[in-house]
Every structure is written in structure tokens, then in C-alpha cells.
Design a protein around this motif. Structure first.
Motif, PDB file in Angstrom:
ATOM      1  N   CYS A  21     -11.514 -10.855   1.996  1.00 18.67           N
ATOM      2  CA  CYS A  21     -11.671  -9.613   2.757  1.00 18.67           C
ATOM      3  C   CYS A  21     -13.118  -9.537   3.205  1.00 18.67           C
ATOM      4  N   TRP A  35      -7.303  -4.174  -3.520  1.00 23.24           N
ATOM      5  CA  TRP A  35      -6.227  -4.884  -2.839  1.00 23.24           C
ATOM      6  C   TRP A  35      -4.915  -4.159  -3.143  1.00 23.24           C
ATOM      7  N   CYS A  95      -6.670  -5.157   2.107  1.00 22.74           N
ATOM      8  CA  CYS A  95      -7.873  -4.815   1.361  1.00 22.74           C
ATOM      9  C   CYS A  95      -8.338  -3.435   1.812  1.00 22.74           C
TER      10      CYS A  95
END
Length: 125
Positions: A21, A35, A95
Motif C-alpha cells: 500500500c 487492511w 488498505c
């Protein structure tokens, strides 16, 4: 503010995958990172979260012992190492960034301020 998740793909059960991410437009080091994952018709499910200093982490029950969250503040990035993948792990993974309001990273999607587009993980049996 932009969060870009990447690293998804098609793998077989038992394989590993690492999601990344990348954060831009915010001081990522000041945010908890999390997440989540979602499959069609289901609510977004908490997977993992990490504090700003990486000292505190949290995991959803279904991934404990298999997934590991980490971050690199210098790179404004967060990662999710996924091992021993199962077909039930198939989902779109997102994310998210949470401006900290508590001592522990939150597992509640509603607490997160910024979200990226997801990356699809498909695990075949």
C-alpha cells in the motif's frame, strides 16, 4: 490523499502473497494503517492494522498466525504478507489510513479516514 494497494493476483491454496500500500498526500507516518477485505454481498472484514511506530498490531481471527502487517514510514508504505493462503481468503483487499484517536489500531472500518482502491486476491483450491 491517495492510497494505492497492489500485489494481488491468482494463487493456489498454500501459496504466499505480499500486498503493498503506497500512501501519498498525507503524512502516512502519523496514521495507523489497516487492511480490510471484502467479497460480494458481504461486509468489509478487518484483516490487520498497525500503529504508527509498528509497536502495536492487530489481526482478524481468521488470519492470525498466517498474515503479517508491516510498514515503512520512510517509504510511506504498508505491507501485508499473506502466507498459507486459503480459498476463503479470496477477496478484494483494501488498505486504509486512520488518524489515531486511541492507543490501539482500530479494527472498525468506520474509524478509518482514507481508503484506497482494492486489489483482488484469488486463491484457488
Amino acid at each position: 490523499v491517495q492510497l494505492q494497494a497492489s500485489g494481488g493476483g491468482l494463487v493456489q491454496a498454500g501459496d504466499s502473497l505480499r500486498l503493498s500500500c503506497a500512501a501519498s498526500g498525507l503524512a502516512a507516518r502519523s496514521f495507523y494503517m489497516g487492511w480490510f477485505r471484502q467479497t460480494p454481498g458481504k461486509e468489509r472484514e478487518f484483516v490487520a492494522a498497525i500503529s504508527t511506530s509498528s509497536l502495536r498490531t492487530a489481526y482478524g481471527d481468521s488470519v492470525k498466525g498466517r498474515f503479517t502487517i508491516s510498514r515503512d514510514n520512510a517509504e510511506s508504505a504498508a505491507y501485508l504478507q499473506m502466507n498459507r493462503l486459503k480459498p476463503d481468503d479470496t477477496a478484494v483487499y483494501y488498505c486504509a489510513a486512520d488518524r489515531p484517536s486511541g492507543a490501539e489500531p482500530s479494527s472498525a472500518a468506520a474509524d478509518y479516514d482514507y481508503w484506497g482502491r482494492g486489489t483482488l486476491v484469488t486463491v484457488s483450491s
